[in-house]
Design an enzyme around this catalytic site. Structure first.
Site, mmCIF file in Angstrom:
data_model
loop_
_atom_site.group_PDB
_atom_site.id
_atom_site.type_symbol
_atom_site.label_atom_id
_atom_site.label_comp_id
_atom_site.label_asym_id
_atom_site.label_seq_id
_atom_site.Cartn_x
_atom_site.Cartn_y
_atom_site.Cartn_z
ATOM 1 N N HIS A 107 40.737 -8.469 44.790
ATOM 2 C CA HIS A 107 41.593 -8.033 43.678
ATOM 3 C C HIS A 107 42.852 -8.892 43.568
ATOM 4 O O HIS A 107 43.778 -8.538 42.878
ATOM 5 C CB HIS A 107 41.994 -6.562 43.856
ATOM 6 C CG HIS A 107 40.839 -5.624 43.979
ATOM 7 N ND1 HIS A 107 40.454 -5.073 45.178
ATOM 8 C CD2 HIS A 107 39.969 -5.139 43.058
ATOM 9 C CE1 HIS A 107 39.394 -4.295 44.988
ATOM 10 N NE2 HIS A 107 39.081 -4.318 43.723
ATOM 11 N N HIS B 228 44.986 -3.286 50.761
ATOM 12 C CA HIS B 228 44.620 -2.603 49.522
ATOM 13 C C HIS B 228 43.296 -1.861 49.675
ATOM 14 O O HIS B 228 43.251 -0.642 49.632
ATOM 15 C CB HIS B 228 44.576 -3.614 48.372
ATOM 16 C CG HIS B 228 44.143 -3.035 47.063
ATOM 17 N ND1 HIS B 228 43.133 -3.597 46.315
ATOM 18 C CD2 HIS B 228 44.563 -1.963 46.379
ATOM 19 C CE1 HIS B 228 42.970 -2.884 45.216
ATOM 20 N NE2 HIS B 228 43.822 -1.879 45.225
#
Lengths: 855, 163
Positions: free
Chosen positions: B109, B92
């Site tokens: 995250h 990510h």
């Protein structure tokens, strides 16, 4: 070894690659993206490239620049040449700062390519003939629709035409397409039988707030970082509005925004890490991520289904009893006459406090202690007597709840009572699902039952035999309408009755002869002529007579606003639409102009005038034309409340292209002093959006139990489980794109059901089994996940999936005040299904998606 | 992500992941621009269930983990096909991944990858599945060799293209 095709190298855009600004096509957050297009055979270098990033070095964590396998594709343009396409998150966007979700990170994979996963995009109008669909020309398609629509209107009246169209932004739609659809159906056809994308009627989902004088998008992303307390009410932000959570809520919970708070807050006002109140029957991923960050700053309330407005009123009563409100504010900004109604019906001041709370506990299942703690987190002044700053965001758990109007009104009123609107770090409104882009001529039903409504239920009209033409645009009601099995069965029957009549003796190819035979069928059968306008064939289009190919995201110039800042930006065109697909506004203009010509030929000036004004040539012209609907937007800062929330009057495509990812926040006003266009960061600081500027109170209904459609299941042992639905982070809406992307389909291969271990044990179910979920409305086979997201006695299913819809199970109940359905609650039975789907089980992950703990 | 979030994340990340991030990898050698190197990274005989070996591959800047997940896994080697290896840079935004209970978890995250299912993102933000290291088992010695990477390592234009 890989389950999917993997890459270990990516093409580099040369410095002179074409560059466009856009916004993600998916959720309400509206992350900024940059698009690069360059010839397939050309390449930049690691040191010299259009990203202006040194690609010879290992990228560092959270640098804001990401370029991954899923952000690249190769497209073919109309000139026959192949081009690399890279769509990467914009670091310079204050919405996402280079962050992105699993949805937006795959934007590039959804681009049309003639040989890839999107190769089945619709390219030509398709007419249903004896043996299925055949491609026809736009001229013939337009002539059939225009002639049939005019004939139906002339013979059976405008209400013989019914429609179900989106009203939102993003997803390849925006102000342009909404204005096109609005001009055609609301100014031209003028039917009452309009409905908005998934739902049965043409309505706002938040009249309970709007009719108080408060539009639901009144806050800014900054407010999520400034709030002392964030309330997420039926709003799964981590999975549904992911980057809003990770970039704006999460830093607040971590204490990352304390410096910003100190700058914005009053002198001496306490500024600390944020708290979060999550009101949701499920322990969803938003709850468990928040708990992993800081468990002591998370409060999770789990009300019984349908009871949230009672809980909101209870929190308001606790605030009232503790004097956690500002009397001056209430007197200055709110209507004290209607406040009496609120005090008597919502706060029930005549009922002793203890008895009131005891009743609320019994109805909602939330303890008094939890209610008091939540009320304090929302409303109790901080040390030093400073007013607390609370941002309350609700979404489908509230708007698709039982009694939509009262649910929304109760939450709006709790926030105004406690002055949690119009100040930095406050606000009360929708978290949002998709982005917005609404500009249309006035709707036939302006409001709820209290304001000229409720609107007509088009599902009931169509399933009851009403209407001759049913035009469905960018929505798939066979999956997404409530009580969908009944809906599908009824539409299919009417479509087949029409087809059978046409088929008898052969379906004419000549448009005139074809329409004449349809009109004949209308006299002899209850036949329904369904038109589906979309980018792919849908579940619904199997019963259409005509399918129209629409352009998608990036294939036309669109504009929309996001939900968390009302940020208006351009979604530029970076590639050609497949085949002869056209933007929606263009399709509606073609048909509208043809109808106008037919009426002109008849000498019917009045009807010709209704279909005039659709002679646009470009997207920019449609955008400018729609702006006229907003009226005069000369206003000072203190007058912003009288402007329509999405007002963009004076803004042009050229201006937005120049502003790029910065955009401008609606409502846009023309400053009377300078003549300049100015955006609006936060709303309702000075007044509300009612005629006299005062917030209008409303006394909510008392608890009277469940509607008949649900009450029939209560105490029936065949249907022991309460049932609610929601979404998966991975897949967008009906999965129209995602079901084509192998990684997505492997991760969410089937509709799924979450069930608590206690209940699973009794039914002998374990994760990876299949179960049948059923009630009197319908049934669905689902993959089972046993986890603690649900409580005993409650099961959760994904709302709809390309391989089965849980909306088969939802009832036909709608709120009598608004015609908004209760998608989120019914009762079901669950039984183990002994069949095995080994292939899907082999590739799907069976790990629990709400457990983020590490050892 | 704001600076403070980054600090907070660093505080909460496991020591082993940080060690990797700081550039462990004595065994590494310069990656060939032409093909993946073959590198011995462990021995199957000593690898108990849920035991992890941290290493870098194909070069010093690419932390990876070798783990015996205790059940059949895609790309797994050994008797139960249970030994797999992945890059531990989150696809990510490049944060370090921690292996725990059959998955790789990112605390920046909260993306989570299933190591038995080809590094599939079963929850979270990462739109690209994590890159899986191709393993070869020498049956005679039990030695495990890394011999390739399927999928792009985060922060690179090519797995073997760092200068």
């Amino acid at each position: 070894m890989s389950l999917t095709k993997r890459k270990d190298t990516l093409p580099i855009p040369p410095v002179d690659a074409e560059r466009y600004t856009t916004v993600c096509q998916y959720c309400s957050v509206g992350c900024g993206y940059n698009v690069f297009v360059w010839p397939e055979k050309r390449s930049g270098t690691a040191k010299s490239n259009a990203f202006h990033v040194d690609l010879s070095k290992q990228g560092q964590l959270m640098s804001g620049f990401s370029y991954t396998e899923t952000m690249h594709n190769v497209i073919t343009r109309k000139n026959g040449n192949r081009y690399n396409l890279a769509i990467i998150p914009a670091k310079e966007s204050r919405i996402n700062k280079g962050d992105y979700s699993i949805r937006g990170g795959t934007n590039a994979l959804t681009a049309y390519t003639p040989t890839g996963v999107t190769k089945d995009r619709l390219k030509y109008p398709l007419l249903r003939k004896e043996n299925g669909f055949v491609a026809i020309s736009w001229d013939d398609a337009v002539e059939i629709i225009a002639t049939l629509t005019k004939s139906s209107m002339d013979k059976y009246g405008a209400d013989s035409v019914a429609m179900k169209f989106y009203d939102h932004g993003s997803s390849g739609l925006g102000f342009e397409d909404n204005w096109g659809a609005g001009k055609f159906f609301l100014s031209g056809v003028k039917t009452q039988y309009l409905s908005i994308h998934n739902r049965p009627a043409y309505n706002s989902e938040v009249w309970g707030s709007r009719e108080r004088g408060m539009h639901e998008l009144n806050y800014d992303v900054d407010d999520a970082r400034l709030a002392d307390t964030i309330v997420l009410w039926g709003a799964n932000a981590y999975e549904g509005a992911t980057v809003f959570y990770t970039e704006h809520i999460m830093p607040n919970l971590q204490g990352g925004s304390i410096d910003e708070k100190k700058r914005e807050f009053a002198s001496g006002e306490p500024a600390e890490e944020g708290r979060i109140v999550i009101i949701d029957p499920r322990k969803n991923a938003t709850t468990t991520v928040s708990q992993d960050i800081s468990a002591e700053r998370v409060l999770h309330l789990r009300p019984n289904l349908g009871t949230d407005w009672i809980l909101a009123n209870a929190l308001a009563r606790i605030a009232w009893e503790n004097n956690w409100y500002d009397k001056d504010y209430l007197q200055k900004r709110t209507d004290m006459k209607t406040f009496e109604d609120y005090k008597s019906k919502s706060l029930e001041l005549a009922k002793p406090f203890a008895a009131f709370l005891a009743d609320a506990e019994k109805i909602t299942g939330v303890s008094r202690k939890e209610m008091e703690e939540a009320a304090a987190w929302i409303a109790k002044p901080k040390t030093g007597g400073f007013e607390r700053r609370t941002l309350t965001l609700y979404e489908k758990g509230i708007i698709w709840n039982m009694k939509n109007y009262d649910q929304v009104a109760a939450i709006a009123q709790l926030n105004v009572l406690t002055h949690n609107v119009g100040r930095p770090g406050t606000g009360c409104g929708r978290l949002g699902g998709h982005q917005e882009g609404y500009v249309r001529p006035g709707a036939p039903t302006p409001g709820s039952i209290y304001a000229g409504g409720p609107p007509k239920n088009v599902d009931k009209y169509i399933t009851g035999g009403g209407g001759k033409i049913y035009w469905v645009g960018a929505t798939d009601p066979y999956l997404s309408t409530p009580n969908s099995k009944f809906f599908k069965k009824s539409v299919k029957k009417r479509a087949n009755n029409l087809l059978d009549y046409l088929d008898n003796g052969g379906i004419p190819s000549d448009p005139k002869a074809y329409v004449a035979k349809v009109l004949e069928a209308y006299e002899k059968t209850d036949g329904l002529f369904m038109i589906v306008q979309d980018i792919y064939k849908t579940h619904t289009s199997e019963d259409a007579m005509l399918i129209l190919p629409a352009a998608g995201w990036g294939e036309a110039v669109d504009t929309s606003i996001n939900c968390h800042s009302r940020l208006l930006r351009i979604y530029d065109k970076f590639m050609d639409a497949p085949g002869e697909a056209l933007p929606d506004w263009k399709i509606l203009a073609l048909v509208g102009n043809k109808i106008k010509a037919l009426y002109t030929a008849d000498g019917n000036k009045e009807m010709a005038a209704r279909f005039s004004g659709m002679e646009w040539k470009t997207d920019a012209e449609v955008f400018a034309d729609g702006a006229q609907e907003f009226g005069d937007n000369r206003a000072t800062e203190t007058e912003e409340a009288r402007l329509s929330a999405e007002c963009y009057k004076g803004v042009t495509h050229a201006m937005l292209r120049k502003l790029g990812n910065e955009g401008i926040q609606t409502p846009v006003r023309q400053d009377p002093a300078t003549g300049k266009l100015v955006g609006t960061k936060r709303r309702y600081q000075y007044s509300f959006a009612s005629k006299d500027g005062l917030f209008k109170w409303y006394g909510t209904d008392a608890w009277t139990g469940y509607p008949a459609e649900i009450a029939k299941y209560i105490n029936n042992p065949t249907y022991p489980f309460w049932f609610t639905t929601g979404r998966s982070q991975h897949v967008w809406q009906t999965m129209y794109h995602d079901k084509r992307i192998p990684e997505k389909l492997m991760t969410v291969p089937l509709p799924y059901l979450e069930i608590h271990p206690d209940d699973a044990g009794k039914l002998n179910l374990k994760t990876g089994d299949m179960a049948e979920v059923f009630n009197e409305e319908g049934s669905c086979l689902a993959l089972v996940y046993v986890n603690d997201a649900t409580k005993p006695g409650l099961v959760f299913g994904i709302m709809y999936h390309a391989k089965g819809t849980m909306n088969n199970l939802t009832s036909s109940y709608t709120d009598p005040k608004t015609t908004i359905p209760w998608y989120k609650g019914t009762k079901v039975g669950v039984k183990k299904y002994n069949g095995k789907l080994d292939d899907a089980i082999k590739t799907v992950s069976l790990l629990s998606n709400n457990d983020f703990r590490t050892q | 992500m704001s600076d403070i979030s980054r600090r907070k994340f660093l505080q909460t990340t496991s020591a082993s992941a940080l060690l990797l991030f700081s550039g462990l990898g004595r065994e590494s050698q310069a990656a060939s621009a032409q093909s993946y190197p073959s590198r011995k990274i462990g021995n199957i005989k000593n690898l108990k269930v849920n035991e992890q070996i941290a290493f870098t591959y194909p070069d010093d800047n690419s932390p990876c983990v070798l783990v015996n997940v205790g059940q059949e896994a895609f790309g797994g080697i050994g008797k139960g096909k249970s030994v797999v290896s992945f890059s531990t840079l989150c696809t990510h935004m490049g944060c370090p991944l921690t292996y725990s209970d059959g998955r790789l978890v990112c605390k920046c995250h909260y993306s989570m990858f299933d190591v038995s299912r080809n590094g599939q993102t079963y929850q979270g933000l990462a739109s690209q599945w994590v890159a899986q290291v191709v393993l070869r088992l020498d049956a005679a010695t039990g030695n495990i060799y890394a011999e390739g990477v399927e999928g792009l390592i985060y922060g690179r234009i090519g797995n073997l293209k760092l200068s």
